[in-house]
Enzyme design. Structure first.
Site, mmCIF file in Angstrom:
data_model
loop_
_atom_site.group_PDB
_atom_site.id
_atom_site.type_symbol
_atom_site.label_atom_id
_atom_site.label_comp_id
_atom_site.label_asym_id
_atom_site.label_seq_id
_atom_site.Cartn_x
_atom_site.Cartn_y
_atom_site.Cartn_z
ATOM 1 C CG HIS A 269 -1.830 -1.214 1.285
ATOM 2 N ND1 HIS A 269 -2.544 -1.727 0.227
ATOM 3 C CD2 HIS A 269 -2.014 -2.090 2.320
ATOM 4 C CE1 HIS A 269 -3.148 -2.848 0.601
ATOM 5 N NE2 HIS A 269 -2.851 -3.091 1.863
ATOM 6 C CG ASP A 320 -5.143 -6.520 0.175
ATOM 7 O OD1 ASP A 320 -5.302 -7.374 1.060
ATOM 8 O OD2 ASP A 320 -4.941 -5.324 0.448
HETATM 9 C C1 NGQ Z 1 -5.166 -7.423 6.755
HETATM 10 N N1 NGQ Z 1 -5.776 -5.817 5.088
HETATM 11 O O1 NGQ Z 1 -4.295 -7.747 7.547
HETATM 12 O O2 NGQ Z 1 -5.882 -8.241 6.187
HETATM 13 C C2 NGQ Z 1 -5.326 -5.953 6.437
HETATM 14 C C3 NGQ Z 1 -6.318 -5.319 7.357
HETATM 15 C C4 NGQ Z 1 -5.003 -4.450 9.325
HETATM 16 C C5 NGQ Z 1 -5.481 -4.745 4.383
HETATM 17 N N2 NGQ Z 1 -4.667 -3.902 4.898
HETATM 18 C C6 NGQ Z 1 -6.020 -5.412 8.812
HETATM 19 N N3 NGQ Z 1 -5.990 -4.561 3.195
HETATM 20 O O3 NGQ Z 1 -4.326 -3.793 8.554
HETATM 21 O O4 NGQ Z 1 -4.911 -4.376 10.548
HETATM 22 ZN ZN ZN Z 2 -3.010 -6.898 3.043
#
Ligand code: NGQ
Ligand code: ZN
Length: 452
Positions: A269, A320
């Site tokens: 990101h 993702d």
């Molecule tokens: C994740 N997902 O770990 O799946 C993360 C969200 C976080 C994205 N960043 C959870 N798209 O960052 O704490």
């Molecule tokens: Zn992720």
């Protein structure tokens, strides 16, 4: 195993070549030569391109794609989505995770992805206890990749804390948590008995929220120095603000100053960066891992790709959370985000490559390779990962080779990927994968059980 393929048109580096012979030995390209005859070759139908790398996946999240699009609160955000996602996490068993990953990876292959970096953090039982075999979950996602024939960089995630400065994890995170010793043991176990041509490993920190500086330093010195290193960073403004409140520095700035990063790193990101941070990233040659469909879905923001590219930085794409499994859609959204921001056209290109689709396709293949620490695609010494396109649609049939990727990315609305090869093995034939029907049935009954 030896095989020689013939392509009427093939994208080699940044150039479309004619009448190309591709000689593959043990899954690796030994020779690739244009202007040859097809004698004695297996003829590939349609234009041939290197396979795309999907550099960021949380396979299990495929199960909730499209189910979090209902407004439950006018303040719905990334963080309320995360609560829903944790609700799914609480229910999954290893078998279900394997079934979801299996079907997802088939969908990826059919979309033209030949390699996936699996950012795997769902490790433990519901209670937070490790499974009898601590690698149980990780082995499920690896087996899924082996079964369907996609290349995989398995990134077991180190996750110990809930917020900056080593805050205790919250209950919804119990299944993610390791201390460093247990994490290193998991990495060691996963290194055993793998086919190094198609499967490798990397070091992965969930985010600066989830690990401490000393954990990062020890992990970095304890694990092989050529492994890729992945981390989520600066995705949401709340994360940036919390980082500044804790350290006085922004996330990318903190990482650069306190730990350092280089070309081994993949910054997932990196949405919220200032000019200085973009410069630092470009100079380091770290790969920025952009996930356009998920970043749009979660309301993350727009990463300044134009600035990164202008400074010679590297990038790749990932699906993702898998609200979308389409190479063309990711590439299109990546470009359109910049256009919408700038109120201009044709944003992501280079001096050498003015065609937007070609530039982002090629740069995502090479950035993705770097982020996975692999050599795959269409050049000598690379793992033979390539795809062919079905050009029966008139817009593709009439496209000159150098217009094909733009026609695919911006002009048509179906998936034209026809045949897909990973390490020289054909895994998709005329758009079909041999396990597809079976895996679909298994997944459907699994989802009925899981989601009711
Ligand atoms: C994740 N997902 O770990 O799946 C993360 C969200 C976080 C994205 N960043 C959870 N798209 O960052 O704490
Ligand atoms: Zn992720």
């Amino acid at each position: 195993m030896n095989q020689t393929y013939f392509a009427k048109q093939a994208l080699i580096g940044s150039v479309w070549q004619q009448d190309v012979k591709i000689h593959v030995v043990d899954g690796v390209i030994a020779m690739i030569t244009p202007n040859q005859s097809s004698d004695g070759c297996m003829v590939l139908e349609g234009p041939v391109l290197p396979g795309m790398v999907n550099l960021h996946s949380h396979a299990f999240q495929r199960a909730m794609a499209g189910l979090a699009e209902v407004c439950l609160d006018p303040k719905d955000s990334f963080w309320s989505w995360r609560d829903l996602m944790y609700g799914l996490v609480a229910k999954l068993n290893p078998e279900q995770v394997g079934q979801i990953a299996t079907y997802l990876y088939i969908e990826m292959l059919k979309a033209g992805y030949t390699q996936v970096a699996e950012f795997h953090y769902l490790h433990h039982q519901q209670s937070g206890q490790a499974y009898d075999n601590p690698a149980e979950m990780a082995l499920q996602v690896r087996q899924a990749a082996v079964d369907v024939g996609i290349g995989q960089t398995l990134l077991p995630v180190l996750y110990s804390h809930s917020g900056f400065g080593g805050q205790a994890p919250n209950p919804g995170q119990a299944r993610f948590i390791h201390d460093l010793d247990a994490y290193l043991r998991l990495q060691e176990q996963l290194g055993q008995n793998i086919n190094a041509l198609t499967h490798n490993q990397g070091l992965c920190f969930h985010s600066l929220r989830a690990v401490t500086k000393s954990q990062m330093e020890t992990a970095l010195t304890s694990l092989p120095q050529d492994w890729p290193v992945h981390i989520h960073i600066a995705e949401q403004m709340k994360e940036v603000n919390n980082c500044v409140a804790w350290s006085g520095q922004r996330p990318v700035e903190w990482l650069a100053n306190e730990v350092g990063f280089d070309a081994r790193w993949c910054l997932i990101h990196a949405t919220h960066v200032n000019e200085q941070e973009v410069q630092t990233i470009a100079k380091s040659q770290a790969v920025v891992g952009l996930c356009p469909s998920t970043e749009a879905n979660l309301g993350d923001g727009i990463f300044p790709i134009t600035d990164l590219v202008a400074q010679g930085g590297r990038l790749g794409i990932g699906s993702d959370s898998h609200v979308c499994v389409s190479v063309a859609e990711e590439l299109r959204l990546l470009e359109y985000g910049q256009r919408l921001r700038d109120q201009q056209r044709n944003r992501v290109y280079s001096g050498e490559q003015a065609s937007v689709g070609d530039f982002i396709y090629q740069t995502s293949v090479s950035g993705g390779n770097a982020a996975c620490n692999i050599k795959a695609g269409l050049h000598v010494g690379a793992r033979a990962d390539f795809i062919t396109l079905d050009t029966s649609h008139p817009l593709l049939e009439t496209a000159k080779p150098e217009q094909l990727i733009n026609r695919w990315t911006f002009g048509i609305n179906h998936n034209p990927v026809k045949d897909v090869f990973v390490a020289g093995e054909q895994v998709v034939s005329s758009g079909c994968h041999k396990l597809e029907a079976w895996a679909a049935g298994v997944l459907a009954s699994s989802l009925k059980q899981l989601l009711g």
